[in-house]
Scaffold this active site. Structure first.
Site, PDB file in Angstrom:
ATOM      1  N   LYS A  70     -16.443  17.061  55.492  1.00  0.00           N
ATOM      2  CA  LYS A  70     -15.647  16.082  56.241  1.00  0.00           C
ATOM      3  C   LYS A  70     -14.915  16.697  57.431  1.00  0.00           C
ATOM      4  CE  LYS A  70     -14.912  12.843  52.435  1.00  0.00           C
ATOM      5  NZ  LYS A  70     -13.911  12.036  51.703  1.00  0.00           N
ATOM      6  N   ASP A 107     -11.872   6.500  54.856  1.00  0.00           N
ATOM      7  CA  ASP A 107     -11.055   6.765  53.669  1.00  0.00           C
ATOM      8  C   ASP A 107      -9.660   6.175  53.854  1.00  0.00           C
ATOM      9  OD1 ASP A 107     -12.910   8.143  52.137  1.00  0.00           O
ATOM     10  OD2 ASP A 107     -12.376  10.095  52.964  1.00  0.00           O
ATOM     11  N   GLY A 133      -3.930  18.394  46.458  1.00  0.00           N
ATOM     12  CA  GLY A 133      -5.097  18.835  47.211  1.00  0.00           C
ATOM     13  C   GLY A 133      -4.892  18.616  48.696  1.00  0.00           C
ATOM     14  N   GLY A 135      -7.726  18.624  51.131  1.00  0.00           N
ATOM     15  CA  GLY A 135      -9.023  18.492  51.797  1.00  0.00           C
ATOM     16  C   GLY A 135      -9.056  17.317  52.751  1.00  0.00           C
TER      17      GLY A 135
END
Length: 252
Positions: A70, A107, A133, A135
């Site tokens: 991504k 997203d 997280g 990411g």
């Protein structure tokens, strides 16, 4: 059958794909199966994206992007949507007839929609939201929460500036309302894994959200239920939202 509109998923590794099933069914429902197809492109390095694009020139109209690409995909694109540039991650690519590529992040929209329509939103929106997280998905989730006016703590095993550790989080759980798992921990086939929060400190004021959708009920969510959290949210609805947004982008 002559495919004129090809779509697909970039990632590595790729197992069971929600996206492929979702879009294949969509094409069937829209009577597009004769001309539209969705494939998985399991590429071991991000540079292979250019080969995928070249090999399907003319019919490749759009791609979804998943772990671990991504962020890595961005330098290979011609243009970025402003929201994707702000987030620093791309999960949807539109490919124009002349071959130009533009990156988007759906997203953000998938997650924000599920939060705003969750019955529990009014119960936790005034408390701190925690994102586990750091990411690509986490960046979209953080942007959505901040745009909703929520205070966000970013948690990492190896915290950098602006982030906190799991140990620090354990000491401040009374300030927290929402905890979002944006890591792949718990995802099939490693279904017994889960983020290392202090589950003993969970109580009814806490609400857990997991973006993992395979399995639907992850170990993270199960442990939350066992410790009496106020509620949980599974990842499939977010996935539906981001997929619908991708389809809208590809057809704009």
């Amino acid at each position: 059958m002559s495919i004129s509109h090809l779509y697909g998923l970039l990632g590595y590794p790729l197992g069971h794909s929600f996206s492929r099933k979702y879009f294949t069914e969509k094409f069937e429902n829209l009577a597009l199966s004769e001309s539209h197809e969705y494939r998985q492109f399991e590429i071991p390095q991000i540079e292979d994206f250019l080969q995928v694009k070249a090999e399907h020139q003319g019919i490749l109209k759009g791609l979804n992007v998943t772990i671990p690409y991504k962020q890595q995909i961005i330098p290979l694109l011609d243009e970025l949507d402003p929201a994707a540039a702000k987030i620093g991650a791309v999960n949807t690519i539109k490919i124009y007839p002349e071959g130009k590529t533009k990156g988007f992040n759906t997203d953000y929209w998938g997650f924000r929609q599920t939060i705003e329509t969750w019955d529990a939103y009014s119960l936790f929106k005034s408390k701190v939201a925690v994102v586990l997280g750091q990411g690509g998905a986490a960046k979209a989730i953080i942007a959505a929460l901040e745009d909703l006016g929520m205070s966000v703590w970013k948690v990492s095993r190896t915290p950098e500036e602006g982030q906190i550790s799991y140990e620090t989080l354990a000491l401040q759980m009374d300030e927290v309302g929402l905890i979002v798992n944006s890591t792949p921990l718990g995802m099939y086939p490693k279904v017994d894994t889960f983020p290392p929060i202090d589950y003993s400190r969970l109580k009814s004021q806490h609400y857990l959200y997991d973006i993992v959708y395979n399995p639907l009920r992850t170990a993270f969510l199960e442990k939350g239920i066992a410790h009496g959290v106020g509620g949980i949210y599974e990842g499939l609805a977010m996935l539906h939202g981001q997929a619908d947004k991708a389809w809208e982008i590809w057809n704009a």
